[in-house]
Design a protein around this motif. Sequence first.
Motif, PDB file in Angstrom:
ATOM      1  N   UNK A   3       0.810  -1.214   0.000  1.00 59.35           N
ATOM      2  CA  UNK A   3       0.000   0.000   0.000  1.00 59.35           C
ATOM      3  C   UNK A   3       0.843   1.264   0.000  1.00 59.35           C
ATOM      4  N   UNK A   4       2.034   1.245   0.587  1.00 57.39           N
ATOM      5  CA  UNK A   4       2.834   2.463   0.599  1.00 57.39           C
ATOM      6  C   UNK A   4       3.233   2.867  -0.806  1.00 57.39           C
ATOM      7  N   UNK A   5       3.457   1.898  -1.703  1.00 57.12           N
ATOM      8  CA  UNK A   5       3.787   2.266  -3.079  1.00 57.12           C
ATOM      9  C   UNK A   5       2.560   2.845  -3.774  1.00 57.12           C
ATOM     10  N   UNK A   6       1.398   2.353  -3.383  1.00 55.03           N
ATOM     11  CA  UNK A   6       0.169   2.948  -3.895  1.00 55.03           C
ATOM     12  C   UNK A   6       0.080   4.402  -3.453  1.00 55.03           C
ATOM     13  N   UNK A   7       0.409   4.656  -2.183  1.00 55.30           N
ATOM     14  CA  UNK A   7       0.415   6.023  -1.680  1.00 55.30           C
ATOM     15  C   UNK A   7       1.432   6.868  -2.429  1.00 55.30           C
ATOM     16  N   UNK A   8       2.579   6.299  -2.716  1.00 52.45           N
ATOM     17  CA  UNK A   8       3.611   7.059  -3.397  1.00 52.45           C
ATOM     18  C   UNK A   8       3.133   7.517  -4.764  1.00 52.45           C
ATOM     19  N   UNK A   9       2.358   6.672  -5.442  1.00 51.76           N
ATOM     20  CA  UNK A   9       1.860   7.059  -6.756  1.00 51.76           C
ATOM     21  C   UNK A   9       1.005   8.315  -6.652  1.00 51.76           C
ATOM     22  N   UNK A  10       0.168   8.384  -5.622  1.00 55.04           N
ATOM     23  CA  UNK A  10      -0.639   9.574  -5.429  1.00 55.04           C
ATOM     24  C   UNK A  10       0.199  10.720  -4.899  1.00 55.04           C
ATOM     25  N   UNK A  11       1.147  10.396  -4.033  1.00 49.41           N
ATOM     26  CA  UNK A  11       1.989  11.434  -3.454  1.00 49.41           C
ATOM     27  C   UNK A  11       2.756  12.201  -4.509  1.00 49.41           C
ATOM     28  N   UNK A  12       3.128  11.519  -5.556  1.00 47.91           N
ATOM     29  CA  UNK A  12       3.876  12.196  -6.606  1.00 47.91           C
ATOM     30  C   UNK A  12       3.039  13.273  -7.268  1.00 47.91           C
ATOM     31  N   UNK A 150       6.315  13.142   6.219  1.00 49.53           N
ATOM     32  CA  UNK A 150       7.650  12.551   6.089  1.00 49.53           C
ATOM     33  C   UNK A 150       7.614  11.394   5.085  1.00 49.53           C
ATOM     34  N   UNK A 151       6.520  10.641   5.099  1.00 48.98           N
ATOM     35  CA  UNK A 151       6.378   9.528   4.168  1.00 48.98           C
ATOM     36  C   UNK A 151       6.325  10.015   2.715  1.00 48.98           C
ATOM     37  N   UNK A 152       5.905  11.257   2.487  1.00 50.11           N
ATOM     38  CA  UNK A 152       5.913  11.823   1.146  1.00 50.11           C
ATOM     39  C   UNK A 152       7.280  12.393   0.783  1.00 50.11           C
ATOM     40  N   UNK A 153       7.977  12.920   1.781  1.00 46.74           N
ATOM     41  CA  UNK A 153       9.298  13.494   1.535  1.00 46.74           C
ATOM     42  C   UNK A 153      10.307  12.422   1.127  1.00 46.74           C
ATOM     43  N   UNK A 154      10.226  11.274   1.758  1.00 43.73           N
ATOM     44  CA  UNK A 154      11.204  10.211   1.517  1.00 43.73           C
ATOM     45  C   UNK A 154      11.224   9.771   0.055  1.00 43.73           C
ATOM     46  N   UNK A 155      10.091   9.402  -0.548  1.00 41.61           N
ATOM     47  CA  UNK A 155      10.152   8.996  -1.958  1.00 41.61           C
ATOM     48  C   UNK A 155      10.531  10.129  -2.892  1.00 41.61           C
ATOM     49  N   UNK A 208       1.562   3.573   9.879  1.00 44.33           N
ATOM     50  CA  UNK A 208       1.717   2.423   8.983  1.00 44.33           C
ATOM     51  C   UNK A 208       2.348   2.851   7.664  1.00 44.33           C
ATOM     52  N   UNK A 209       1.896   3.962   7.151  1.00 43.06           N
ATOM     53  CA  UNK A 209       2.418   4.472   5.884  1.00 43.06           C
ATOM     54  C   UNK A 209       3.903   4.767   5.979  1.00 43.06           C
ATOM     55  N   UNK A 210       4.307   5.451   7.050  1.00 42.22           N
ATOM     56  CA  UNK A 210       5.715   5.796   7.225  1.00 42.22           C
ATOM     57  C   UNK A 210       6.570   4.551   7.415  1.00 42.22           C
ATOM     58  N   UNK A 211       6.093   3.615   8.226  1.00 40.36           N
ATOM     59  CA  UNK A 211       6.860   2.401   8.484  1.00 40.36           C
ATOM     60  C   UNK A 211       7.074   1.594   7.212  1.00 40.36           C
ATOM     61  N   UNK A 212       6.041   1.457   6.406  1.00 42.02           N
ATOM     62  CA  UNK A 212       6.175   0.690   5.181  1.00 42.02           C
ATOM     63  C   UNK A 212       7.047   1.407   4.158  1.00 42.02           C
ATOM     64  N   UNK A 213       6.932   2.716   4.122  1.00 43.78           N
ATOM     65  CA  UNK A 213       7.764   3.491   3.207  1.00 43.78           C
ATOM     66  C   UNK A 213       9.238   3.305   3.553  1.00 43.78           C
ATOM     67  N   UNK A 214       9.563   3.382   4.826  1.00 39.43           N
ATOM     68  CA  UNK A 214      10.948   3.185   5.263  1.00 39.43           C
ATOM     69  C   UNK A 214      11.416   1.767   4.956  1.00 39.43           C
ATOM     70  N   UNK A 215      10.499   0.807   5.080  1.00 36.78           N
ATOM     71  CA  UNK A 215      10.865  -0.579   4.858  1.00 36.78           C
ATOM     72  C   UNK A 215      11.083  -0.938   3.408  1.00 36.78           C
ATOM     73  N   UNK A 216      10.646  -0.071   2.485  1.00 36.28           N
ATOM     74  CA  UNK A 216      10.735  -0.389   1.068  1.00 36.28           C
ATOM     75  C   UNK A 216      11.725   0.485   0.302  1.00 36.28           C
TER      76      UNK A 216
END
Length: 314
Positions: A3-12, A150-155, A208-216
């Motif tokens: 799901x975090x990659x799904x979020x990243x698609x929207x975050x972009x 922060x989860x948006x800044x990382x990607x 959850x979003x931040x943790x998964x983003x960091x993990x990937x």
Amino acid sequence: MPISRFFLALALCVCVVACKREAAKAAEKPDAAAFVTDGAGDGSVWVVDGPSGGRLFLCGTIHILREKDYPLAPAYEAAYMYSNKLVLELPPGATSSAELTTRMSQLGLYPPETSLEANVSKETWDAVKTWAAKHNLPASSLNRFRPWFVALMIPTVEYAALGAKPDKGVDTYFEERAKKDGKPAEGLETVEFQIQLFAALTEKQQRDLLEQTLGEISSVKEEYEKMIKAWKYGKLDDLKEMLFREAEKYPDLMNLFLTSRNLSWIDRLEQMLKRGEKAMVLVGTGHMTSDSGLIELFRKRGYRVRHYREVTDF
């Protein structure tokens, strides 16, 4: 995909409010050869025909690309040339205002009496510090922000390291081009609406979003290359598998970020068809996939939907 990659698609799409926009190069009107599949990919473009001569080009976009990902597949050129207007996720120019960057930061900030460190686990905070150190960023500069921010800044940082930028995104390219050509354009949503999608997440969802983003982080490059390849060749099944690999674990979030938005768009897009309009619709490729994606929603309403490679009646 997780799901975090799904979020990243929207975050972009959301994160472009903080990026400097570059002017797209003016393009000369191509000849018919520009519309012929060139073997480098058919593109993620589908064509929907209406009863009154209306036609929508559903163009799946990647909101952040590299210079080497251009030129785009001929299908995008055809969609642009055979359309009378553009339909984007956001209104033209909506992401260029400095006020929007300020608004996003405001919503992403914790009040002075608390911090990121105080609202996530020790393991997560340690991972944030490790990531920040790797990119020569002081962890203190992240500590005031909420997990979703922060989860948006990382990607954003990770993709930038790959040479991928919002200024190179498909949406931005055609928005700038339409502006030069005087072609009308409109948006389906507002930036405030998209930012609120993240700001309204519960604390647990944010963690959850931040943790998964960091993990990937370690797989960003590999996953990005796979996504680009599937997108370039219009491989809907591959894109669906990547986007929804673990989606069943997060039905509420999938509904919030994809399903409900598709349902809110479909009526408006259908009205364009009924009015006989010809429009190039540029939205994230994730909105084309799944049983609740735009392609299936149109088919369920009785419309003929074809991939660009199947269309000859221009």
